[in-house]
Design a protein around this motif. Structure first.
Motif, mmCIF file in Angstrom:
data_model
loop_
_atom_site.group_PDB
_atom_site.id
_atom_site.type_symbol
_atom_site.label_atom_id
_atom_site.label_comp_id
_atom_site.label_asym_id
_atom_site.label_seq_id
_atom_site.Cartn_x
_atom_site.Cartn_y
_atom_site.Cartn_z
ATOM 1 N N THR A 198 31.327 27.544 -22.724
ATOM 2 C CA THR A 198 32.613 27.055 -23.221
ATOM 3 C C THR A 198 33.200 28.029 -24.225
ATOM 4 O OG1 THR A 198 31.939 24.760 -22.907
ATOM 5 C CG2 THR A 198 33.770 25.150 -24.421
ATOM 6 N N ALA B 220 34.872 19.205 -23.584
ATOM 7 C CA ALA B 220 34.909 20.555 -23.004
ATOM 8 C C ALA B 220 33.583 20.889 -22.335
ATOM 9 C CB ALA B 220 35.232 21.586 -24.084
ATOM 10 N N ARG C 144 36.126 16.574 -28.925
ATOM 11 C CA ARG C 144 36.766 17.608 -28.104
ATOM 12 C C ARG C 144 35.739 18.578 -27.534
ATOM 13 N NH1 ARG C 144 41.941 18.617 -32.031
ATOM 14 N NH2 ARG C 144 43.263 17.015 -31.077
ATOM 15 N N SER C 145 34.779 18.956 -28.341
ATOM 16 C CA SER C 145 33.738 19.884 -27.895
ATOM 17 C C SER C 145 32.903 19.269 -26.780
ATOM 18 C CB SER C 145 32.853 20.272 -29.078
ATOM 19 O OG SER C 145 31.779 21.059 -28.660
ATOM 20 N N GLU D 179 33.033 21.692 -18.364
ATOM 21 C CA GLU D 179 32.367 22.918 -17.937
ATOM 22 C C GLU D 179 31.157 22.613 -17.055
ATOM 23 O OE1 GLU D 179 33.125 26.145 -18.342
ATOM 24 O OE2 GLU D 179 34.991 25.561 -19.327
ATOM 25 N N ALA E 57 36.605 30.241 -23.972
ATOM 26 C CA ALA E 57 37.647 30.145 -24.991
ATOM 27 C C ALA E 57 38.024 31.533 -25.501
ATOM 28 C CB ALA E 57 37.180 29.259 -26.144
ATOM 29 N N TRP F 46 42.473 28.451 -15.694
ATOM 30 C CA TRP F 46 41.459 28.046 -16.676
ATOM 31 C C TRP F 46 41.385 29.027 -17.838
ATOM 32 C CZ3 TRP F 46 37.924 23.978 -16.994
ATOM 33 C CH2 TRP F 46 37.954 23.074 -15.945
#
Length: 187
Positions: free
Chosen positions: A12, A149, A145-146, A153, A16, A100
């Motif tokens: 992740t 994500a 949020r993490s 993934e 990012a 993405w």
């Protein structure tokens, strides 16, 4: 399990870091709910313009305009030509996954419109929906949020398995519009 979670977190973070701002042409290409739907259709299966037109209830000329815009900006990639159902030469297109890795800014409305069209087209008995309000600290917001994500993934990496069926998923998170004066203990 912790090693797997660490690997997912690393993936992740790597993605990012790889993200970049979209060019004007890329942002314009993704500013359409229809083009977002076309990318989903071509995510795991290469489709010809005719097949895309049929799936989106468009005439082939209109569909081709959208397909070309996505191909010209690198979101769709033409595959090897094949013979269609009547023997005509067709060029199938496959989504590249490029969306993405770029930040296109605020495409909220096209994403919601694309999701709504896909969701309402799905059989009612196969739809799942939920909505909630959560009381979260700033740290918990970041944790939530993490974890979302990481979950995205993890399941995105499973796409290439056989005997699977594609499911659409849409997650949105926003602060509620309550005023501070409405909060408990605040006068």
């Amino acid at each position: 399990m912790n090693a797997e979670r660490a690997e997912n977190t690393a993936r992740t973070v790597a993605r990012a870091v790889e993200r970049r701002d979209a060019t004007d042409a890329e942002a314009k290409a993704l500013a359409s709910s229809l083009r977002i739907r076309i990318l989903r259709l071509c995510l795991d299966e290469a489709l010809s313009n005719r097949e895309i037109a049929e799936a989106t209830d468009l005439n082939p000329a209109t569909s081709l305009h959208h397909v070309r815009m996505l191909a010209d900006t690198g979101f769709l990639e033409a595959q090897e030509a094949r013979r269609g159902r009547r023997g005509a030469r067709e060029i199938p297109y496959l989504a590249t996954g490029k969306s993405w890795y770029i930040d296109v800014g605020d495409v909220t409305n096209p994403m919601i419109e694309a999701f709504t069209a896909e969701f309402t087209a799905a059989p009612y008995e196969e739809r799942t929906m939920g909505r909630m309000a959560a009381m979260l600290t700033e740290d918990e917001v970041e944790e939530f949020r993490s974890r979302i994500a990481e979950l995205f993934e993890e399941f995105e990496s499973r796409r290439s398995r056989s005997a699977t069926r594609q499911w659409g998923l849409f997650i949105a998170m926003h602060p509620s519009s309550r005023h501070e004066a409405d909060e408990p203990g605040v006068e």
